[in-house]
Design a protein around this motif. Structure first.
Motif, PDB file in Angstrom:
ATOM      1  N   VAL A  95      46.532  -2.824   2.346  1.00 24.89           N
ATOM      2  CA  VAL A  95      45.522  -1.774   2.007  1.00 24.89           C
ATOM      3  C   VAL A  95      45.706  -1.484   3.133  1.00 24.89           C
ATOM      4  CG1 VAL A  95      42.973  -1.510   0.758  1.00 24.89           C
ATOM      5  CG2 VAL A  95      45.336  -3.087  -0.374  1.00 24.89           C
ATOM      6  N   VAL A  96      45.156  -0.104   2.877  1.00 22.10           N
ATOM      7  CA  VAL A  96      44.859   0.675   4.734  1.00 22.10           C
ATOM      8  C   VAL A  96      43.880   1.813   4.200  1.00 22.10           C
ATOM      9  CG1 VAL A  96      47.187   0.435   5.408  1.00 22.10           C
ATOM     10  CG2 VAL A  96      46.409   2.295   4.075  1.00 22.10           C
ATOM     11  N   ARG A  97      43.146   1.389   5.756  1.00 20.42           N
ATOM     12  CA  ARG A  97      42.045   2.529   5.330  1.00 20.42           C
ATOM     13  C   ARG A  97      42.571   3.229   6.724  1.00 20.42           C
ATOM     14  NH1 ARG A  97      36.959   0.477   7.201  1.00 20.42           N
ATOM     15  NH2 ARG A  97      36.577   0.020   4.718  1.00 20.42           N
ATOM     16  N   GLY A  98      42.463   4.797   6.800  1.00 18.90           N
ATOM     17  CA  GLY A  98      42.823   6.125   7.644  1.00 18.90           C
ATOM     18  C   GLY A  98      44.694   5.983   7.970  1.00 18.90           C
ATOM     19  N   GLN A  99      45.080   5.918   9.017  1.00 21.06           N
ATOM     20  CA  GLN A  99      46.207   6.382   9.433  1.00 21.06           C
ATOM     21  C   GLN A  99      46.789   4.370   9.075  1.00 21.06           C
ATOM     22  OE1 GLN A  99      49.263   8.495   8.994  1.00 21.06           O
ATOM     23  NE2 GLN A  99      46.799   9.828   7.931  1.00 21.06           N
ATOM     24  N   GLU A 101      44.614   0.744   9.944  1.00 15.76           N
ATOM     25  CA  GLU A 101      43.636  -0.062  10.250  1.00 15.76           C
ATOM     26  C   GLU A 101      44.192  -0.917   8.597  1.00 15.76           C
ATOM     27  OE1 GLU A 101      38.954  -1.243   9.563  1.00 15.76           O
ATOM     28  OE2 GLU A 101      39.361   1.639   9.530  1.00 15.76           O
ATOM     29  N   THR A 102      44.569  -2.112   8.734  1.00 18.80           N
ATOM     30  CA  THR A 102      44.886  -2.199   7.253  1.00 18.80           C
ATOM     31  C   THR A 102      43.763  -3.537   6.702  1.00 18.80           C
ATOM     32  OG1 THR A 102      47.464  -2.524   8.066  1.00 18.80           O
ATOM     33  CG2 THR A 102      46.765  -3.682   6.440  1.00 18.80           C
ATOM     34  N   LEU A 103      43.666  -3.022   5.820  1.00 16.61           N
ATOM     35  CA  LEU A 103      42.174  -4.294   5.251  1.00 16.61           C
ATOM     36  C   LEU A 103      42.388  -5.178   4.662  1.00 16.61           C
ATOM     37  CD1 LEU A 103      40.045  -1.707   3.704  1.00 16.61           C
ATOM     38  CD2 LEU A 103      40.138  -2.589   6.283  1.00 16.61           C
ATOM     39  N   PHE A 104      44.104  -5.473   3.957  1.00  9.40           N
ATOM     40  CA  PHE A 104      44.742  -5.889   3.354  1.00  9.40           C
ATOM     41  C   PHE A 104      46.589  -6.140   3.181  1.00  9.40           C
ATOM     42  CE2 PHE A 104      47.183  -8.397  -0.998  1.00  9.40           C
ATOM     43  CZ  PHE A 104      45.666  -8.695  -0.948  1.00  9.40           C
ATOM     44  N   LEU A 105      46.487  -7.387   3.671  1.00  8.54           N
ATOM     45  CA  LEU A 105      48.199  -7.427   3.525  1.00  8.54           C
ATOM     46  C   LEU A 105      48.918  -8.239   3.293  1.00  8.54           C
ATOM     47  CD1 LEU A 105      50.981  -5.860   4.737  1.00  8.54           C
ATOM     48  CD2 LEU A 105      50.939  -7.391   7.221  1.00  8.54           C
ATOM     49  N   SER A 106      49.688  -8.332   2.342  1.00 10.58           N
ATOM     50  CA  SER A 106      50.438  -9.242   1.904  1.00 10.58           C
ATOM     51  C   SER A 106      51.907  -8.789   1.827  1.00 10.58           C
ATOM     52  CB  SER A 106      49.396  -9.909   0.723  1.00 10.58           C
ATOM     53  OG  SER A 106      51.214 -11.316  -1.102  1.00 10.58           O
ATOM     54  N   ALA A 107      53.365  -9.786   2.470  1.00  9.16           N
ATOM     55  CA  ALA A 107      54.008  -9.542   3.042  1.00  9.16           C
ATOM     56  C   ALA A 107      54.671 -11.002   3.168  1.00  9.16           C
ATOM     57  CB  ALA A 107      54.519  -8.813   3.473  1.00  9.16           C
ATOM     58  N   PRO A 108      55.810 -11.453   2.612  1.00  5.78           N
ATOM     59  CA  PRO A 108      56.809 -12.818   3.163  1.00  5.78           C
ATOM     60  C   PRO A 108      57.183 -11.655   4.732  1.00  5.78           C
ATOM     61  CG  PRO A 108      57.795 -11.129   1.139  1.00  5.78           C
ATOM     62  CD  PRO A 108      56.683 -10.645   1.392  1.00  5.78           C
ATOM     63  N   ASN A 109      58.357 -13.567   4.891  1.00  2.34           N
ATOM     64  CA  ASN A 109      58.539 -12.919   6.123  1.00  2.34           C
ATOM     65  C   ASN A 109      59.915 -12.041   6.177  1.00  2.34           C
ATOM     66  OD1 ASN A 109      57.069 -15.103   7.072  1.00  2.34           O
ATOM     67  ND2 ASN A 109      58.643 -16.269   6.874  1.00  2.34           N
ATOM     68  N   ALA A 110      60.541 -11.780   5.011  1.00  3.00           N
ATOM     69  CA  ALA A 110      61.707 -10.213   4.973  1.00  3.00           C
ATOM     70  C   ALA A 110      61.389  -8.934   5.054  1.00  3.00           C
ATOM     71  CB  ALA A 110      62.086 -10.503   3.637  1.00  3.00           C
ATOM     72  N   PHE A 111      59.926  -9.033   4.880  1.00  3.34           N
ATOM     73  CA  PHE A 111      59.142  -7.376   5.309  1.00  3.34           C
ATOM     74  C   PHE A 111      58.723  -7.378   6.649  1.00  3.34           C
ATOM     75  CE2 PHE A 111      58.437  -8.456   0.921  1.00  3.34           C
ATOM     76  CZ  PHE A 111      58.823  -6.766   0.432  1.00  3.34           C
ATOM     77  N   ARG A 120      53.544   6.943   4.559  1.00  2.00           N
ATOM     78  CA  ARG A 120      53.785   7.894   4.637  1.00  2.00           C
ATOM     79  C   ARG A 120      52.140   8.102   3.669  1.00  2.00           C
ATOM     80  NH1 ARG A 120      56.167  12.878   7.246  1.00  2.00           N
ATOM     81  NH2 ARG A 120      54.404  13.235   7.534  1.00  2.00           N
ATOM     82  N   GLY A 121      52.184   7.374   2.253  1.00  2.00           N
ATOM     83  CA  GLY A 121      50.977   7.350   1.329  1.00  2.00           C
ATOM     84  C   GLY A 121      51.077   8.517   0.845  1.00  2.00           C
ATOM     85  N   GLY A 147      38.862   6.577   0.453  1.00  2.00           N
ATOM     86  CA  GLY A 147      39.659   6.582   1.408  1.00  2.00           C
ATOM     87  C   GLY A 147      40.991   5.359   1.183  1.00  2.00           C
ATOM     88  N   THR A 148      40.554   3.953   0.905  1.00  2.00           N
ATOM     89  CA  THR A 148      41.975   3.464   1.036  1.00  2.00           C
ATOM     90  C   THR A 148      42.927   4.193   0.251  1.00  2.00           C
ATOM     91  OG1 THR A 148      40.821   2.233  -0.343  1.00  2.00           O
ATOM     92  CG2 THR A 148      40.687   1.769   2.016  1.00  2.00           C
ATOM     93  N   LEU A 149      43.920   3.119   0.874  1.00  2.00           N
ATOM     94  CA  LEU A 149      45.418   3.255   0.450  1.00  2.00           C
ATOM     95  C   LEU A 149      45.847   2.425  -0.169  1.00  2.00           C
ATOM     96  CD1 LEU A 149      47.350   5.034  -0.418  1.00  2.00           C
ATOM     97  CD2 LEU A 149      48.726   4.385   1.752  1.00  2.00           C
ATOM     98  N   LEU A 150      46.555   1.387  -1.274  1.00  2.00           N
ATOM     99  CA  LEU A 150      47.141   0.519  -1.785  1.00  2.00           C
ATOM    100  C   LEU A 150      47.953   1.285  -1.971  1.00  2.00           C
ATOM    101  CD1 LEU A 150      47.203  -2.449  -3.281  1.00  2.00           C
ATOM    102  CD2 LEU A 150      46.715  -0.973  -5.248  1.00  2.00           C
ATOM    103  N   GLN A 151      49.200   0.462  -1.699  1.00  2.00           N
ATOM    104  CA  GLN A 151      50.344   0.297  -1.515  1.00  2.00           C
ATOM    105  C   GLN A 151      51.152  -1.009  -2.329  1.00  2.00           C
ATOM    106  OE1 GLN A 151      51.070   0.934   3.207  1.00  2.00           O
ATOM    107  NE2 GLN A 151      51.109   3.099   2.438  1.00  2.00           N
ATOM    108  N   VAL A 152      52.099  -1.328  -3.006  1.00  2.00           N
ATOM    109  CA  VAL A 152      52.481  -1.984  -3.945  1.00  2.00           C
ATOM    110  C   VAL A 152      54.251  -1.782  -3.716  1.00  2.00           C
ATOM    111  CG1 VAL A 152      53.589  -3.677  -5.450  1.00  2.00           C
ATOM    112  CG2 VAL A 152      50.445  -2.204  -5.607  1.00  2.00           C
TER     113      VAL A 152
END
Ligand code: ADP
Length: 471
Positions: A95-99, A101-111, A120-121, A147-152
């Motif tokens: 979950v990012v705000r603006g360009q 600012e990461t509010l939440f991140l869940s990613a395995p090492n492979a990422f 670019r969302g 304004g937040t962006l959720l990326q999966v």
């Protein structure tokens, strides 16, 4: 002639044709099979990709709901539950705000290999390549009112690994297909060309040896080539029969001519031994007469042989029965008159018969000649003809001497002359010729006769479906 022999196949003659057939077979087989393999791979790759993308989109939808309902905490909880369930491969969730600012991140090492700042969302499915270039990250995103962006996202790494494995297996399968294609081509061509090779071998053997005892093997389950082989064998059988018939005829002619030739020689020898000019002159006359008999006999014997062996050429046409009977009777009118024999005809009007007119006339003439010859003065000869079912029937009847039971079984034999007939001119070939000609027309000839009560010769020529024995 030798017993027929089976000819083994030769490999050489149809070699080039075989190679061409094998190449075509292999090409068609390999190309078709490889096309199927390629299609299978494409379909598999497409369905794996679609499954991954649907997973990303459905997860995004679920997490968006969570985020919208319960904020970051609820989202983190859902991600955590999902990860711990171990149901599927870990996804990239951010979950990012603006360009940036990461509010939440869940990613395995492979990422780590992905530069996610390049995302670019913009909505829809985005893809970024890993820095090593080995995999891609497919990301779907949803923007919220704040304004937040959720990326999966999901890495294609596992999918690529699976497809690489599949490609490896398919390569091995393709190699097997090519090998099977080539081997199959060779086998199919070999078995297809086998009968042709045997046919060529048989023809070669015949040309080389001049003997037509070669035959081509024919398989029980016949295809077009076997049919050709069978016809070829049939043709050879027919040729063999004809040659045998001609050999037989030649033997007969040689045998039958021996007696008159010996007689001729005897007369000539006697003339040589005598000094009397008159005796020599008479001997010469006898020699000429004997020679004429021999020539006539030879011609008749050749005719009989030709008709019997099926080599007689028949020119079949529609013959008007009344006119052919008229011609024959006219020929013998004077002879009959001299002998005071009444000769008459009784022919059904408009009757025609499919026959060789010259040969039919020859047969009828022989019968009329006999009838007059073996009928004493004051007698009567009648030639009648009528249609009887599928044949035209000729009756040549006389009121003459008839035929004794002793002679009856032999009158059709070549050179046979009845006991009573010695006084009459003749070679004993007339009836043999009549029968040979009639049989060559597909017909029959018979006699009804009794001693002293006249004879009736009956000739039947088929009207439909004539199968003359010669071409
Ligand atoms: P050829 O007449 O030269 O003797 P054929 O083959 O024509 O020879 O006839 C064979 C024999 O059949 C004759 O010798 C004769 O004994 C008998 N024959 C043929 N036709 C008649 C007939 N119409 N009447 C009586 N005998 C016949």
């Amino acid at each position: 002639m030798d017993a027929t022999s089976r000819i083994p196949a030769e490999t050489e003659p149809s070699g080039r044709l075989g190679l061409r057939l094998a190449a075509w077979y292999a090409l068609v087989f390999v190309v078709t099979s490889l096309a199927i393999v390629l299609l299978t791979y494409r379909l598999l790759a497409a369905s794996l990709e679609e499954r991954d993308q649907q997973l990303v989109i459905s997860t995004l939808r679920e997490y968006s709901q969570r985020y919208a309902d319960g904020g970051l905490g609820s989202l983190a909880e859902a991600v955590d539950i999902e990860q711990r369930s171990g149901r599927q491969e870990r996804l990239f969730v951010r979950v990012v705000r603006g360009q940036s600012e990461t509010l939440f991140l869940s990613a395995p090492n492979a990422f780590d290999d992905f530069d996610v700042s390049r995302l670019r969302g913009l909505g829809g499915l985005e893809q970024i390549l890993s820095q090593s270039g080995a995999a891609r990250l497919e990301v779907a995103s949803a923007r919220f009112a704040d304004g937040t962006l959720l990326q999966v996202g999901k890495s294609t790494e596992n999918r690529e690994a699976l497809l690489a494995r599949f490609r490896y297996v398919l390569t091995i399968v393709s190699i097997v297909i090519v090998a099977v294609g080539l081997a199959g081509g060779a086998i199919v061509t070999r078995s297809t060309l086998q009968p042709i090779r045997q046919l060529i071998a048989a023809v070669r053997a015949i040309i080389r040896t001049g003997r037509i005892n070669a035959r081509v093997p024919v398989r029980a389950e016949r295809d077009a080539i076997d049919e050709l082989s069978a016809l070829f064998n049939e043709m050879l059988d027919r040729i063999t029969t004809l040659i045998r018939g001609m050999e037989h005829a030649l033997d007969n002619v040689a045998h039958d001519l021996r007696t008159p030739m010996t007689r001729l020689r005897g007369v000539a020898e006697r003339a040589l031994q005598s000094n009397d000019a008159q005796v020599q002159r008479e001997a010469l006359i006898t020699c000429i007469e004997e020679s004429e008999r021999i020539i006539a006999m030879l011609e008749t014997l050749m005719d009989i042989s030709e008709a019997e062996t099926g080599t007689m050429r028949l020119e079949i046409g529609d013959v008007a029965v009344a006119s052919i009977v008229g011609e024959v009777v006219e020929l013998y009118e004077n002879v009959a008159e001299d002998k005071q024999i009444a000769i008459s005809t009784d022919v059904e009007a408009g009757l025609t018969v499919p026959a060789d007119s010259r040969r039919l006339r020859q047969a009828l003439a022989n019968l009329v000649d006999n009838a007059i010859k073996y009928t004493p003065s004051g007698g009567r000869v009648t030639v009648s003809a009528r249609r009887e079912n599928s044949v035209v029937r000729f009756d040549i009847a006389d009121t003459g001497s008839g035929i004794s039971p002793h002679d009856l079984p032999h009158i059709w034999d070549r050179l046979y002359r009845g006991d009573q007939s010695r006084a009459e001119r003749g070679l004993g070939l007339g009836l043999s010729l009549v029968r040979a000609i009639v049989v060559a027309h597909g017909g029959t000839v018979d006699v009804e006769a009794e001693s002293g009560r006249g004879s009736t010769f009956i000739v039947k020529i088929p009207v439909r479906e004539i199968h003359p024995r010669s071409a």
